[in-house]
Scaffold this motif. Structure first.
Motif, short mmCIF file in Angstrom:
data_model
loop_
_atom_site.label_atom_id
_atom_site.label_comp_id
_atom_site.label_asym_id
_atom_site.label_seq_id
_atom_site.Cartn_x
_atom_site.Cartn_y
_atom_site.Cartn_z
N GLU A 51 0.82 -1.21 0.00
CA GLU A 51 0.00 0.00 0.00
C GLU A 51 0.86 1.26 0.00
O GLU A 51 0.52 2.26 -0.64
N VAL A 52 2.00 1.20 0.68
CA VAL A 52 2.91 2.35 0.68
C VAL A 52 3.47 2.56 -0.72
O VAL A 52 3.59 3.69 -1.20
N GLY A 53 3.83 1.46 -1.38
CA GLY A 53 4.33 1.56 -2.75
C GLY A 53 3.31 2.17 -3.69
O GLY A 53 3.65 3.00 -4.54
N TRP A 54 2.06 1.79 -3.52
CA TRP A 54 1.00 2.35 -4.37
C TRP A 54 0.82 3.83 -4.11
O TRP A 54 0.73 4.63 -5.04
N PHE A 55 0.79 4.22 -2.83
CA PHE A 55 0.62 5.63 -2.50
C PHE A 55 1.84 6.44 -2.99
O PHE A 55 1.69 7.57 -3.43
N GLY A 56 3.02 5.85 -2.88
CA GLY A 56 4.21 6.52 -3.39
C GLY A 56 4.13 6.75 -4.88
O GLY A 56 4.52 7.81 -5.39
N PHE A 57 3.61 5.77 -5.60
CA PHE A 57 3.43 5.91 -7.05
C PHE A 57 2.43 7.01 -7.37
O PHE A 57 2.64 7.82 -8.29
N LEU A 58 1.34 7.09 -6.61
CA LEU A 58 0.36 8.15 -6.82
C LEU A 58 0.98 9.53 -6.63
O LEU A 58 0.67 10.47 -7.37
N LEU A 59 1.85 9.66 -5.63
CA LEU A 59 2.51 10.95 -5.40
C LEU A 59 3.42 11.32 -6.56
O LEU A 59 3.51 12.49 -6.95
N ILE A 60 4.12 10.33 -7.10
CA ILE A 60 4.98 10.58 -8.27
C ILE A 60 4.14 11.12 -9.43
O ILE A 60 4.52 12.09 -10.10
N CYS A 61 3.01 10.47 -9.67
CA CYS A 61 2.13 10.92 -10.76
C CYS A 61 1.60 12.33 -10.50
O CYS A 61 1.59 13.17 -11.40
N GLU A 62 1.16 12.57 -9.26
CA GLU A 62 0.61 13.87 -8.91
C GLU A 62 1.63 14.99 -9.09
O GLU A 62 1.29 16.10 -9.53
N ALA A 63 2.89 14.71 -8.78
CA ALA A 63 3.93 15.73 -8.86
C ALA A 63 4.08 16.32 -10.26
O ALA A 63 4.47 17.48 -10.42
N HIS A 64 3.75 15.54 -11.28
CA HIS A 64 3.89 16.03 -12.65
C HIS A 64 2.79 17.02 -13.03
O HIS A 64 2.89 17.69 -14.06
N GLU A 66 1.78 19.28 -10.65
CA GLU A 66 1.92 20.35 -9.67
C GLU A 66 2.74 21.52 -10.24
O GLU A 66 3.29 21.43 -11.35
N SER A 67 2.81 22.58 -9.49
CA SER A 67 3.63 23.73 -9.87
C SER A 67 4.49 24.14 -8.68
O SER A 67 3.94 24.41 -7.60
N PRO A 68 5.82 24.16 -8.87
CA PRO A 68 6.56 23.76 -10.06
C PRO A 68 6.40 22.27 -10.37
O PRO A 68 6.16 21.46 -9.48
N VAL A 69 6.55 21.94 -11.65
CA VAL A 69 6.43 20.56 -12.09
C VAL A 69 7.43 19.68 -11.34
O VAL A 69 8.60 20.04 -11.20
N GLY A 70 6.95 18.54 -10.85
CA GLY A 70 7.84 17.59 -10.18
C GLY A 70 7.94 17.77 -8.68
O GLY A 70 8.72 17.09 -8.03
N THR A 71 7.13 18.66 -8.11
CA THR A 71 7.17 18.90 -6.66
C THR A 71 5.84 18.52 -6.02
O THR A 71 4.83 18.31 -6.71
N LEU A 72 5.85 18.47 -4.69
CA LEU A 72 4.65 18.23 -3.91
C LEU A 72 4.53 19.27 -2.81
O LEU A 72 5.55 19.78 -2.32
#
Length: 205
Positions: A51-64, A66-72
């Motif tokens: 579940e942590v791996g899945w949530f981590g993947f979601l954060l990676i996708c979300e970061a793209h 965001e502004s600036p691109v690649g951040t959270l």
């Protein structure tokens, strides 16, 4: 100062500067360059609970997106909302040795915000921006080449001034003049005839 979990103060003076501007956009960024071998060998994939791996993947996708691109954002409420869990559940996940923010670190952005960045996500975002800028330049070059070709054909075949287009650099200079003096006009024959007379008169002074 940024206040993190458990009210631990974090000194932001020495934070690294994030290399992507908040003004940069990837609005047509519909896929992420994914290095499968790197992902398979990463400590995060190998050690994180599913579940942590899945949530981590979601954060990676979300970061793209965001502004600036690649951040959270650093706001844990926003991060919890991103992965679709309650704030309490998010805090429990972050207490684990390998948590969804594994390898994310604080950076200072050019708009003054303090946000999370990840070295691999940053690398992918930089490559995507580089590719986008390259595509934009190539598209501009194609549009310019077509404008010059159309202008050359009009002057040579319809206006009958072939001697002008055979002068080295004439078409490029005339096109630049048109861009300056008639930037929004449609390049129909009457306009080009008139502009050609104006251009030659101006050049003869």
């Amino acid at each position: 100062m940024v206040i993190q979990r458990a009210l631990r103060p974090v000194d932001t003076d020495g934070l690294p500067e994030y290399p992507i501007s908040a003004d940069d956009r990837l609005d047509s960024h519909f896929f992420i360059q994914w290095n499968l071998k790197r992902w398979r060998k990463s400590n995060f994939r190998r050690l994180a609970e599913p579940e942590v791996g899945w949530f981590g993947f979601l954060l990676i996708c979300e970061a793209h997106d965001e502004s600036p691109v690649g951040t959270l954002p650093t706001d844990e409420r926003l991060l919890a909302d991103t992965v679709g869990v309650s704030l309490d559940r998010w805090r429990q996940l972050c207490e684990r040795e390998i948590n969804p923010l594994h390898n994310w670190h604080l950076v200072r952005c050019d708009n003054g915000e303090i946000r999370y960045a990840h070295p691999i996500v940053q690398e992918v975002a930089l490559e995507a921006l580089k590719s986008r800028k390259k595509n934009l330049v190539e598209a501009d070059q194609r549009r310019l080449a077509k404008r010059l070709k159309d202008l050359r054909e009009m002057i040579e075949t319809r206006i009958g001034a072939g001697q002008l287009v055979r002068t080295p650099g004439f078409i490029e200079r005339f096109n630049a003049w048109l861009e300056e003096h008639y930037p929004d006009a449609q390049r129909r024959e009457p306009l080009v005839r008139q502009a050609l007379d104006e251009f030659q008169l101006e050049m003869s002074r």
